[in-house]
Design an enzyme around this catalytic site. Structure first.
Site, PDB file in Angstrom:
ATOM      1  N   LYS A   1      75.237 -35.495  99.441  1.00  0.00           N
ATOM      2  CA  LYS A   1      75.249 -34.041  99.632  1.00  0.00           C
ATOM      3  C   LYS A   1      76.695 -33.546  99.742  1.00  0.00           C
ATOM      4  CE  LYS A   1      70.673 -34.127 101.630  1.00  0.00           C
ATOM      5  NZ  LYS A   1      69.882 -34.408 102.840  1.00  0.00           N
TER       6      LYS A   1
ATOM      7  N   ASP B   1      67.800 -25.347 105.320  1.00  0.00           N
ATOM      8  CA  ASP B   1      66.700 -26.225 104.873  1.00  0.00           C
ATOM      9  C   ASP B   1      65.360 -25.797 105.484  1.00  0.00           C
ATOM     10  OD1 ASP B   1      65.629 -28.264 103.361  1.00  0.00           O
ATOM     11  OD2 ASP B   1      66.098 -29.848 104.801  1.00  0.00           O
TER      12      ASP B   1
ATOM     13  N   GLN C   1      70.329 -34.307 109.310  1.00  0.00           N
ATOM     14  CA  GLN C   1      69.668 -35.322 108.481  1.00  0.00           C
ATOM     15  C   GLN C   1      68.521 -35.940 109.280  1.00  0.00           C
ATOM     16  OE1 GLN C   1      70.453 -36.049 105.179  1.00  0.00           O
ATOM     17  NE2 GLN C   1      68.623 -37.309 105.242  1.00  0.00           N
TER      18      GLN C   1
END
Ligand code: NAP
Length: 286
Positions: free
Chosen positions: A54, A121, A98
């Protein structure tokens, strides 16, 4: 043999990223560099690889990435403190924790600490709820990627029966809602679902989000169905048995180079969206 469409995630990702280049330049000209902060707790090698991928994708597009590595024994409170500091940092526009985090951490509490404006997200309950209403600025990246692939290849969604296998808050549930919002008839399956094979066989669109390698079998797939494999397991293996599903499907995402690269492109897009939004708010406040 009928034509099989391999849904190439790299083309979709390149299309999304190419549209970001001018937007990043415009922000740079105003002295703003979009920045994604990624937090990794612990030393899980796969998670470390995802975070690195990423970060590299950000840099290739001129987006800053701030990587925060925390030790495995970090407490929930310590993690929330780090997230709050990133919330306060005006140079950070998106925050990605994460997952999964080590088992002793209250993952939900940590997700909830992310400022909605930086929740690129869609992991907070507010972000999820907005997505359920079709109003989210930043829907979860993998579900958004699945929809983006269907749209790129002009695969109709309305009126189709979509069967989603998996109901996690970041994948199965939001993608079910997004397909429903696009007028699909949606069945969401999970580990307690009975006669899964028969239900999957009803799907015009089948989304695999199970976390089990090669779980969805070709004989479960209706002839001509569209198979979207969100799975990513060790050894670059998806959640569908690719070879047997390919025989039945009219279109299918491969693993790798299917949903994965589009998920990353979505994350970049949401970070740029958030940077633009932050700039607008700063102007309005002046
Ligand atoms: P997760 O949180 O472990 O959820 C898995 C889901 O599958 C759960 O809802 C579970 O049901 C269901 N399930 C498990 N066994 C089942 C069975 N035998 N029959 C039917 N359903 C079953 O996983 P996730 O985070 O959603 O991830 C799913 C997959 O997507 C993984 O392979 C992951 O690596 C991949 N992923 C890919 C990306 C990407 O960018 N491509 C991003 C995120 C995740 P219950 O709810 O009943 O437990």
């Amino acid at each position: 043999m009928t034509h099989k469409l391999i849904l190439d995630g790299k083309s979709v990702a390149d299309d999304i990223k190419s549209k970001l280049v001018d937007r990043v330049c415009a922000l740079n000209e105003k002295g703003i560099k979009p920045c994604l902060a990624t937090i990794l707790v612990g030393d899980d090698p796969s998670s470390a690889t995802y975070v690195r991928m990423k970060g590299n994708a950000c840099h290739r597009l001129g987006i800053d990435s701030k990587r925060v590595y925390l030790q495995t024994n970090t407490t929930t409170d310590e993690l929330i403190d780090v997230i709050r500091q990133l919330n306060e940092d005006p140079n950070v526009h998106g925050i990605l924790l994460q997952h999964p985090v080590p088992g002793h951490i209250d993952e939900r509490a940590a997700f909830e600490a992310i400022d909605l404006k930086k929740d690129v997200d869609g992991v907070t309950t507010s972000g999820f709820a907005q997505n359920a209403f079709g109003l989210a600025d930043y829907p979860s990246c993998t579900p958004a990627a699945i929809l983006a692939i269907l749209d790129y290849y002009q695969i109709p969604i309305e009126g189709k029966h979509a069967v989603v296998v998996g109901r996690s808050p970041i994948l199965g549930k939001p993608v079910s809602l997004m397909l429903l919002n696009r007028n699909a008839t949606v069945t969401t399956c999970h580990s307690k679902t009975k006669h899964l094979d028969q239900i999957v066989q009803l799907g015009d669109i089948v989304v695999a989000a199970v976390g089990k390698p090669k779980f969805i079998q070709g004989e479960w797939i209706k002839d001509g169905a569209v198979v979207m494999d969100a799975g990513y397991n060790p050894g670059n293996v998806g959640d569908v048995d690719y070879e047997t599903c390919l025989k039945q499907a009219s279109a299918i995402t491969p693993v790798p180079a299917g949903v994965g690269p589009v998920t990353i492109a979505m994350l970049l897009k949401h970070t740029v969206d958030a940077a633009e939004q932050a700039m607008k708010e700063r102007h309005t406040a002046k």
